[in-house]
Design an enzyme around this catalytic site. Structure first.
Site, PDB file in Angstrom:
ATOM      1  N   GLY A   1      13.748 -32.474  26.960  1.00 18.57           N
ATOM      2  CA  GLY A   1      15.080 -31.986  26.577  1.00 18.57           C
ATOM      3  C   GLY A   1      16.146 -33.017  26.886  1.00 18.57           C
ATOM      4  O   GLY A   1      16.054 -33.718  27.893  1.00 18.57           O
TER       5      GLY A   1
ATOM      6  N   ARG B   1       9.300 -34.447  21.881  1.00 14.57           N
ATOM      7  CA  ARG B   1       8.076 -34.130  22.618  1.00 14.57           C
ATOM      8  C   ARG B   1       6.939 -34.825  21.867  1.00 14.57           C
ATOM      9  O   ARG B   1       7.064 -35.087  20.674  1.00 14.57           O
ATOM     10  CB  ARG B   1       7.929 -32.611  22.695  1.00 14.57           C
ATOM     11  CG  ARG B   1       9.165 -32.025  23.399  1.00 14.57           C
ATOM     12  CD  ARG B   1       8.977 -30.687  24.032  1.00 14.57           C
ATOM     13  NE  ARG B   1       9.853 -30.566  25.185  1.00 14.57           N
ATOM     14  CZ  ARG B   1      11.095 -30.058  25.164  1.00 14.57           C
ATOM     15  NH1 ARG B   1      11.633 -29.651  24.037  1.00 14.57           N
ATOM     16  NH2 ARG B   1      11.805 -29.988  26.271  1.00 14.57           N
TER      17      ARG B   1
ATOM     18  N   ASP C   1       9.881 -32.798  34.337  1.00 11.52           N
ATOM     19  CA  ASP C   1       8.533 -32.777  34.923  1.00 11.52           C
ATOM     20  C   ASP C   1       7.448 -33.174  33.929  1.00 11.52           C
ATOM     21  O   ASP C   1       6.517 -33.898  34.272  1.00 11.52           O
ATOM     22  CB  ASP C   1       8.227 -31.369  35.455  1.00 11.52           C
ATOM     23  CG  ASP C   1       8.869 -31.136  36.815  1.00 11.52           C
ATOM     24  OD1 ASP C   1       9.304 -32.121  37.442  1.00 11.52           O
ATOM     25  OD2 ASP C   1       8.928 -29.976  37.245  1.00 11.52           O
TER      26      ASP C   1
ATOM     27  N   THR D   1      17.812 -33.702  33.309  1.00 13.03           N
ATOM     28  CA  THR D   1      17.753 -32.353  32.736  1.00 13.03           C
ATOM     29  C   THR D   1      18.961 -31.575  33.228  1.00 13.03           C
ATOM     30  O   THR D   1      19.353 -31.710  34.389  1.00 13.03           O
ATOM     31  CB  THR D   1      16.461 -31.604  33.128  1.00 13.03           C
ATOM     32  OG1 THR D   1      16.653 -30.204  32.856  1.00 13.03           O
ATOM     33  CG2 THR D   1      16.107 -31.744  34.591  1.00 13.03           C
TER      34      THR D   1
ATOM     35  N   ASP E   1      18.975 -28.546  33.836  1.00  7.99           N
ATOM     36  CA  ASP E   1      18.541 -27.361  34.587  1.00  7.99           C
ATOM     37  C   ASP E   1      18.476 -27.556  36.102  1.00  7.99           C
ATOM     38  O   ASP E   1      18.381 -26.574  36.836  1.00  7.99           O
ATOM     39  CB  ASP E   1      17.152 -26.925  34.092  1.00  7.99           C
ATOM     40  CG  ASP E   1      17.125 -26.710  32.584  1.00  7.99           C
ATOM     41  OD1 ASP E   1      18.163 -26.288  32.036  1.00  7.99           O
ATOM     42  OD2 ASP E   1      16.082 -26.972  31.962  1.00  7.99           O
TER      43      ASP E   1
ATOM     44  N   ASP F   1      16.012 -28.375  37.706  1.00  8.10           N
ATOM     45  CA  ASP F   1      14.788 -27.689  38.151  1.00  8.10           C
ATOM     46  C   ASP F   1      13.692 -28.672  38.560  1.00  8.10           C
ATOM     47  O   ASP F   1      12.512 -28.370  38.428  1.00  8.10           O
ATOM     48  CB  ASP F   1      14.292 -26.749  37.040  1.00  8.10           C
ATOM     49  CG  ASP F   1      13.981 -27.479  35.742  1.00  8.10           C
ATOM     50  OD1 ASP F   1      14.325 -28.677  35.617  1.00  8.10           O
ATOM     51  OD2 ASP F   1      13.398 -26.862  34.838  1.00  8.10           O
TER      52      ASP F   1
ATOM     53  N   ARG G   1      16.319 -22.715  31.777  1.00  5.26           N
ATOM     54  CA  ARG G   1      14.896 -22.367  31.625  1.00  5.26           C
ATOM     55  C   ARG G   1      14.522 -21.343  32.689  1.00  5.26           C
ATOM     56  O   ARG G   1      15.158 -20.330  32.805  1.00  5.26           O
ATOM     57  CB  ARG G   1      14.022 -23.630  31.668  1.00  5.26           C
ATOM     58  CG  ARG G   1      14.239 -24.487  30.428  1.00  5.26           C
ATOM     59  CD  ARG G   1      13.021 -25.317  30.095  1.00  5.26           C
ATOM     60  NE  ARG G   1      12.834 -26.370  31.080  1.00  5.26           N
ATOM     61  CZ  ARG G   1      11.945 -27.357  30.944  1.00  5.26           C
ATOM     62  NH1 ARG G   1      11.182 -27.399  29.878  1.00  5.26           N
ATOM     63  NH2 ARG G   1      11.829 -28.283  31.863  1.00  5.26           N
TER      64      ARG G   1
ATOM     65  N   HIS H   1      23.097 -24.073  23.197  1.00  2.00           N
ATOM     66  CA  HIS H   1      23.027 -25.542  23.257  1.00  2.00           C
ATOM     67  C   HIS H   1      24.345 -26.253  23.506  1.00  2.00           C
ATOM     68  O   HIS H   1      24.341 -27.460  23.768  1.00  2.00           O
ATOM     69  CB  HIS H   1      22.377 -26.084  21.984  1.00  2.00           C
ATOM     70  CG  HIS H   1      20.890 -25.949  22.004  1.00  2.00           C
ATOM     71  ND1 HIS H   1      20.238 -24.851  21.500  1.00  2.00           N
ATOM     72  CD2 HIS H   1      19.938 -26.752  22.520  1.00  2.00           C
ATOM     73  CE1 HIS H   1      18.944 -24.995  21.692  1.00  2.00           C
ATOM     74  NE2 HIS H   1      18.730 -26.146  22.312  1.00  2.00           N
TER      75      HIS H   1
END
Ligand code: ADP
Length: 318
Positions: free
Chosen positions: A10, A71, A102, A124, A126, A128, A170, A248
């Site tokens: 992302g 991706r 990740d 990212t 996020d 995360d 996410r 987004h």
């Protein structure tokens, strides 16, 4: 030496600042640099561009990524990784800086194991990624979400409404809890914490009886039930409720100062590692300092949630 840089997974605001830092640091150290387009796809397809100081001019303030991102399923198996190694050898690449999350780091670990040193940089919105306190894009995304919710709050106030706002992240609730605290939300619903809609409704009804007329509830994307929560709160409280999914918009925009500086520091550190022939590491921040850690170790870490902030939000929300 010759190194490559790619962005994968992302996108996040600040990725361009990281690409710039990698490119300029490498040039400063006398290395050659190529930009690999569209994540690992560009490596497998040979879609690469030679980079010089000018290639990365005027991008530090731009959202998105000038190298594009994608991706690449082929890279998930060993055949793809070995093909990537062969391409690196053909191009004379001594290492790659991978800016992503990740998933992208797993690819970087596999390619490092195959003999091409790779360094991960966490990019990212996020936040995360467990091995770092901070990821590139997080601050910009939170500020964007905060500004959007401020606007929603104006109209919720005018119409005596409850606005239930879904923010990205996410499976992680870091954006949600920080945005909730920053906008003065009445509640924050995330996967990390049990929640009870009856209790939230009870608190809303009590404060409504004391004159409160509008409410903001922040819901983390991972919950996946924003419409249900909105309808349930409306049914339980009688307060007209509307759901908004920010989506987004949170991934775009000019990166904040914090994201640009973080990207610049991590980009420089990644090149320093490759210069020493070191691979299979992720760069990140611990207590404000740049550090690096083995990728496998990084992937096995667990990140704590912001329990203290969650508790403060609960105690200051009404
Ligand atoms: P993110 O990096 O944001 O977590 P993804 O999980 O989609 O995003 O991963 C980005 C890319 O990294 C994938 O499309 C794939 O090319 C590569 N990747 C993901 N998982 C692996 C894996 N287990 N082994 C090798 N490469 C992987």
């Amino acid at each position: 030496m010759k190194i490559g840089v790619l962005t994968s997974g992302g996108d996040a605001p600040g990725m361009n600042a990281a690409v710039r830092a990698v490119c300029r640091s490498a040039l400063y150290k006398g290395m050659e640099v190529v930009g690999i387009m569209r994540g690992y796809n560009g490596l497998l397809n040979g879609e690469v561009i030679e980079m010089n100081a000018k290639t990365v001019s005027g991008i530090i303030q731009r959202g998105g990524t000038c190298l594009y991102t994608a991706r690449c399923n082929e890279f998930r198996n060993m055949d793809g990784v070995l093909k990537g190694k062969k391409k690196c050898e053909e191009m004379g690449l001594d290492g790659i800086v991978v800016i992503g999350g990740d998933g992208s780091f797993r690819g970087a670990a596999d390619l490092s194991k195959a003999g091409i040193p790779c360094i991960g940089i966490p990019g990212t919105i996020d936040n995360d990624i467990a091995c770092t306190d901070y990821t590139i894009g997080y601050d910009t995304a939170m500020n964007t979400a905060m500004e959007m919710v401020d606007k929603i709050k104006d109209t919720a106030q005018s119409h005596d409404r409850c606005s239930v706002v879904e923010v990205m992240g996410r499976k992680a609730g870091y954006i949600a809890i920080n945005v909730a605290a920053a906008v003065g939300a009445e509640a924050c619903i995330t996967l990390e914490k049990d929640y009870d809609l009856d209790e939230i409704a009870r608190r809303m009804i009590e404060s409504k009886a004391q004159g409160k007329t509008h409410f903001i509830i922040i819901v983390a994307e991972g919950i996946g039930k924003t419409d249900y929560i909105t309808k349930t709160l409306q049914d339980l409280t009688g307060v007209e409720s509307r759901a908004t999914v920010l989506g987004h918009v949170q991934r775009g925009g000019s990166p904040t100062l914090r994201d640009r500086v973080a990207a610049t520091r991590l980009g420089y550190h990644a090149v320093e590692l490759l210069e020493q022939g070191i691979g299979n590491r992720v760069c990140g921040f611990r207590k404000g300092e740049v550090y690096d850690v083995d990728i496998q170790e990084a992937l096995s870490m667990k990140k704590p949630f912001e329990d203290e902030l969650y508790d403060i939000l609960y105690k200051t929300a009404f």
